[in-house]
Design an enzyme around this catalytic site. Structure first.
Site, PDB file in Angstrom:
ATOM      1  N   THR A  65       0.423  -1.161  -0.032  1.00  0.00           N
ATOM      2  CA  THR A  65       0.005  -0.067   0.044  1.00  0.00           C
ATOM      3  C   THR A  65       0.664   1.138  -0.190  1.00  0.00           C
ATOM      4  O   THR A  65       0.209   2.477  -0.746  1.00  0.00           O
ATOM      5  CB  THR A  65      -1.011   0.248   1.535  1.00  0.00           C
ATOM      6  OG1 THR A  65       0.063   0.214   2.385  1.00  0.00           O
ATOM      7  CG2 THR A  65      -1.393  -1.184   1.348  1.00  0.00           C
ATOM      8  N   PRO A 124      -0.906   6.730   0.657  1.00  0.00           N
ATOM      9  CA  PRO A 124      -0.819   5.578   0.685  1.00  0.00           C
ATOM     10  C   PRO A 124      -2.026   5.378   1.065  1.00  0.00           C
ATOM     11  O   PRO A 124      -2.951   5.437   1.898  1.00  0.00           O
ATOM     12  CB  PRO A 124      -0.444   4.280   1.531  1.00  0.00           C
ATOM     13  CG  PRO A 124      -0.288   6.053   2.602  1.00  0.00           C
ATOM     14  CD  PRO A 124       0.229   7.577   2.322  1.00  0.00           C
ATOM     15  N   LEU A 125      -3.038   5.349  -0.037  1.00  0.00           N
ATOM     16  CA  LEU A 125      -4.452   4.215  -0.599  1.00  0.00           C
ATOM     17  C   LEU A 125      -4.429   3.025  -0.094  1.00  0.00           C
ATOM     18  O   LEU A 125      -4.620   1.881  -0.807  1.00  0.00           O
ATOM     19  CB  LEU A 125      -4.961   4.622  -1.602  1.00  0.00           C
ATOM     20  CG  LEU A 125      -5.290   6.397  -2.111  1.00  0.00           C
ATOM     21  CD1 LEU A 125      -6.241   6.864  -3.360  1.00  0.00           C
ATOM     22  CD2 LEU A 125      -6.566   6.636  -1.111  1.00  0.00           C
ATOM     23  N   HIS A 126      -4.556   3.099   1.317  1.00  0.00           N
ATOM     24  CA  HIS A 126      -4.569   1.271   1.902  1.00  0.00           C
ATOM     25  C   HIS A 126      -5.580   0.136   1.238  1.00  0.00           C
ATOM     26  O   HIS A 126      -5.381  -0.755   1.505  1.00  0.00           O
ATOM     27  CB  HIS A 126      -4.345   1.554   3.062  1.00  0.00           C
ATOM     28  CG  HIS A 126      -2.995   2.279   4.219  1.00  0.00           C
ATOM     29  ND1 HIS A 126      -2.119   1.736   4.122  1.00  0.00           N
ATOM     30  CD2 HIS A 126      -2.632   3.513   4.794  1.00  0.00           C
ATOM     31  CE1 HIS A 126      -1.178   3.169   4.540  1.00  0.00           C
ATOM     32  NE2 HIS A 126      -1.765   3.558   5.494  1.00  0.00           N
ATOM     33  N   ASP A 127      -6.396   0.502   1.433  1.00  0.00           N
ATOM     34  CA  ASP A 127      -7.688  -0.341   1.667  1.00  0.00           C
ATOM     35  C   ASP A 127      -8.770  -0.099   0.015  1.00  0.00           C
ATOM     36  O   ASP A 127      -8.580  -1.656  -0.044  1.00  0.00           O
ATOM     37  CB  ASP A 127      -8.738   0.126   2.621  1.00  0.00           C
ATOM     38  CG  ASP A 127      -8.446   0.162   4.027  1.00  0.00           C
ATOM     39  OD1 ASP A 127      -9.260   0.795   5.137  1.00  0.00           O
ATOM     40  OD2 ASP A 127      -7.637  -0.486   4.631  1.00  0.00           O
TER      41      ASP A 127
END
Ligand code: RIB
Ligand code: CA
Length: 312
Positions: free
Chosen positions: A195, A240-243
């Site tokens: 991510t 950070p676009l984790h999901d």
């Protein structure tokens, strides 16, 4: 046939973008329901935020359930310092009108897995694993019926984001994570290692804003707010676009790569509580239990995300 999923979530701006990505992809994904869990902010807010996002996506008919309001054995740790007091700080949001379902999220997960043909429902946890673990503990029969668990959590090369050694989702409820990682369920893990390679940028945020849609503007506002934490902490340009990596993996798995390895959860370490001990180099001799993703085609990821979000 669209893949049937349950999204388990603790919105959180990045959860919100993941939910929008899923709801913008009905030809690929059928969202059977969304189950809220305590995490980034307490449960009353995560269940409310989940409904706000469904309404923003124009899907007020979506079924949203409230789940566990605290980890299995520990006091809840939240992340207002990252997501703001509401969990969706950035733009001003109206309260949701759509109802919260009366059934407990854990019972919804159990009933759905028992009713659907075995192997046809994927669980997508985007927050602490408390709801999932509680369902597995309450109804062990459902574990064999799960098609896959595809979760955001953990870290190896990137180590921790809430402590020096642990990623937030796992750290909040390490006992729950241990239940899931030891369950034998088919498991795909999207850790910080991947991510942190899906970073927003000024141009990428502008692409959302330039859509001229309410959804595009909200995504830009959320990512603007969300990135300030990571830029300050890591000096990185962008959040950070984790999901959203979880949903993008379901839509276009070829954008991602990783290794099928053993991953254990530290539940007693004084300094390492909540660490995902990922045997990336295969030295432990322990049985592999997770596809641990390490890389994403960043351009392909943002092209997918931008194209889908522009549909709403
Ligand atoms: O560590 C990142 C994870 O913690 C993301 O799911 C974010 O939403 C928070 O829940
Ligand atoms: Ca989350």
């Amino acid at each position: 046939m669209a893949r049937q999923i349950i999204i388990d979530t603790d919105p959180g701006q990045d959860d919100a973008v993941a939910i929008l990505l899923a709801l913008a992809s009905p030809e690929d994904l059928t969202v059977l329901g969304l189950t809220a869990v305590a995490g980034n902010v307490p449960l009353p807010l995560t269940q409310k935020n989940t409904r706000i996002v469904c309404e923003l996506a124009g899907k007020p008919q979506m079924r949203v359930f409230a789940g566990c309001d605290a980890p299995l054995q520990r006091k809840l740790v939240t992340a207002e310092h990252v997501h703001g007091k509401t969990g969706l700080d950035g733009p001003q949001m109206d309260d949701p009108v759509m109802p919260l379902q009366p059934q407990h999220a854990v019972d919804f997960i159990i009933d759905t897995l028992r009713r659907a043909p075995s192997g046809t429902v994927t669980l997508c946890p985007l927050g602490p694993l408390t709801n999932i673990a509680t369902a597995f503990l309450k109804a062990p029969d459902i574990i064999a019926r799960v098609q896959q668990v595809v979760l955001m959590g953990g870290a190896y090369f990137e180590v921790g984001n809430i402590t020096p050694s642990a990623e937030f989702n796992i750290f909040v409820d390490p006992e729950a994570a241990a239940v899931v990682f030891k369950s034998g369920v088919p498991l795909v893990v999207l850790p910080l290692d991947v991510t942190h390679k899906a970073l927003t940028s000024t141009a990428r945020i502008a692409a959302f804003r330039n859509m001229g849609t309410r959804v595009g503007t909200m995504v830009a506002e959320w990512t603007d707010f969300f990135e300030r934490f990571d830029v300050q902490k890591y000096g990185s340009q962008g959040a950070p676009l984790h999901d959203p990596c979880v949903i993008a993996y379901l839509l276009r798995p070829e954008l991602f790569s990783g290794r099928f390895i053993n991953v254990e959860i530290e539940t007693t370490g004084e300094f390492t509580l909540g660490m995902t001990v990922a045997d990336w180099w295969g030295v432990s001799g322990r049985t592999a239990n997770a596809l641990f993703i390490g890389h994403v085609d960043e351009v392909g990821f943002f092209d997918l995300l931008t194209e889908r979000i522009s549909r709403l």
